[in-house]
Enzyme design. Structure first.
Site, short mmCIF file in Angstrom:
data_model
loop_
_atom_site.label_atom_id
_atom_site.label_comp_id
_atom_site.label_asym_id
_atom_site.label_seq_id
_atom_site.Cartn_x
_atom_site.Cartn_y
_atom_site.Cartn_z
N GLY A 14 -17.29 14.95 -0.06
CA GLY A 14 -16.82 13.57 0.00
C GLY A 14 -15.56 13.43 -0.81
O GLY A 14 -14.74 14.35 -0.89
N CYS A 15 -15.39 12.31 -1.45
CA CYS A 15 -14.21 12.02 -2.25
C CYS A 15 -14.08 13.02 -3.39
O CYS A 15 -15.02 13.22 -4.15
CB CYS A 15 -14.30 10.60 -2.79
SG CYS A 15 -12.96 10.19 -3.90
N PHE A 16 -12.91 13.62 -3.53
CA PHE A 16 -12.76 14.62 -4.59
C PHE A 16 -12.82 14.03 -5.99
O PHE A 16 -13.12 14.72 -6.95
CB PHE A 16 -11.53 15.51 -4.41
CG PHE A 16 -10.20 14.86 -4.14
CD1 PHE A 16 -9.86 13.60 -4.59
CD2 PHE A 16 -9.24 15.57 -3.41
CE1 PHE A 16 -8.61 13.05 -4.35
CE2 PHE A 16 -7.99 15.04 -3.16
CZ PHE A 16 -7.68 13.77 -3.63
N TRP A 17 -12.57 12.74 -6.12
CA TRP A 17 -12.70 12.11 -7.44
C TRP A 17 -14.14 12.23 -7.95
O TRP A 17 -14.36 12.47 -9.13
CB TRP A 17 -12.33 10.64 -7.40
CG TRP A 17 -10.94 10.32 -6.96
CD1 TRP A 17 -9.84 11.14 -6.99
CD2 TRP A 17 -10.49 9.09 -6.42
NE1 TRP A 17 -8.75 10.49 -6.50
CE2 TRP A 17 -9.11 9.22 -6.15
CE3 TRP A 17 -11.12 7.88 -6.13
CZ2 TRP A 17 -8.35 8.17 -5.62
CZ3 TRP A 17 -10.36 6.85 -5.62
CH2 TRP A 17 -8.99 6.99 -5.35
N CYS A 18 -15.11 12.06 -7.05
CA CYS A 18 -16.53 12.15 -7.43
C CYS A 18 -16.90 13.58 -7.82
O CYS A 18 -17.52 13.81 -8.85
CB CYS A 18 -17.42 11.71 -6.27
SG CYS A 18 -17.26 9.99 -5.79
#
Length: 179
Positions: A14-18
């Site tokens: 998913g989102c690479f920030w997570c």
């Protein structure tokens, strides 16, 4: 002289920030870089191009870790239990092929370990795991503003509502692996 056994893992959940925020908390992780991989267009893609869903790239993180402290298998177990590997091209409200669940292996040993981990965690999920296992071709580092995103933006809405609960889950499931 160093007794470290430095290795690299490249994964997308998913989102690479997570994913970046999760692995920055893990003992033995030396560094986490957000980026893109798995695309089918030439050149270094931009975040905007990735978000279009037209490049074929996934948002990924490249994790540098000391295998004497945490194994590649344990990296993948943390990965597979801190995102939903059963949703195709989606994590929560984030939708598109750029948010697919993927393990990009660096060699045949990593490929074999990835296949084993997926089989081992499958019984814990009600739905079928859709995590792609593919060879790493090229890793492109994301723009500077996407690096250390959670650390630099903890009060931002997405961080508060999506990443903070994910980190709480990490701390509950994997307390023994935290820094």
């Amino acid at each position: 002289m160093s007794n470290k056994n430095i290795q690299i893992a490249t994964i997308g959940g998913g989102c690479f920030w997570c994913t970046e925020a999760v692995f920055q908390e893990i003992k033995g992780v030396e560094g986490v870089v957000s980026g893109y991989s798995g695309g089918n267009v030439p050149g270094h893609p931009t975040y905007r191009e990735i978000c279009s869903g037209l490049t074929g790239h996934a948002e990924v993180v490249q994790i540098t870790f000391d295998a004497n402290v945490i194994s590649y298998k344990d990296i993948l177990i943390v990965f597979m239990t801190t995102h939903d590997p059963t949703t195709l091209n989606r994590q929560g409200a984030d939708r598109g092929t750029q948010y697919r669940s993927v393990i990009f292996y660096h060699d045949e040993t990593q490929k074999e370990i990835a296949e084993i981990v997926v089989k081992e965690v499958a019984p814990y999920y009600e739905n079928t795991i859709v995590t792609e296992i593919a060879p790493l071709d090229v890793f492109y580092e994301a723009e500077k503003e996407h690096q250390n995103y959670y650390r630099n933006n903890k009060t931002q809405g997405y961080c508060s509502f999506v990443i903070t609960p994910k980190l709480a889950k990490l701390r509950k499931l994997h307390a023994d692996k935290l820094k």
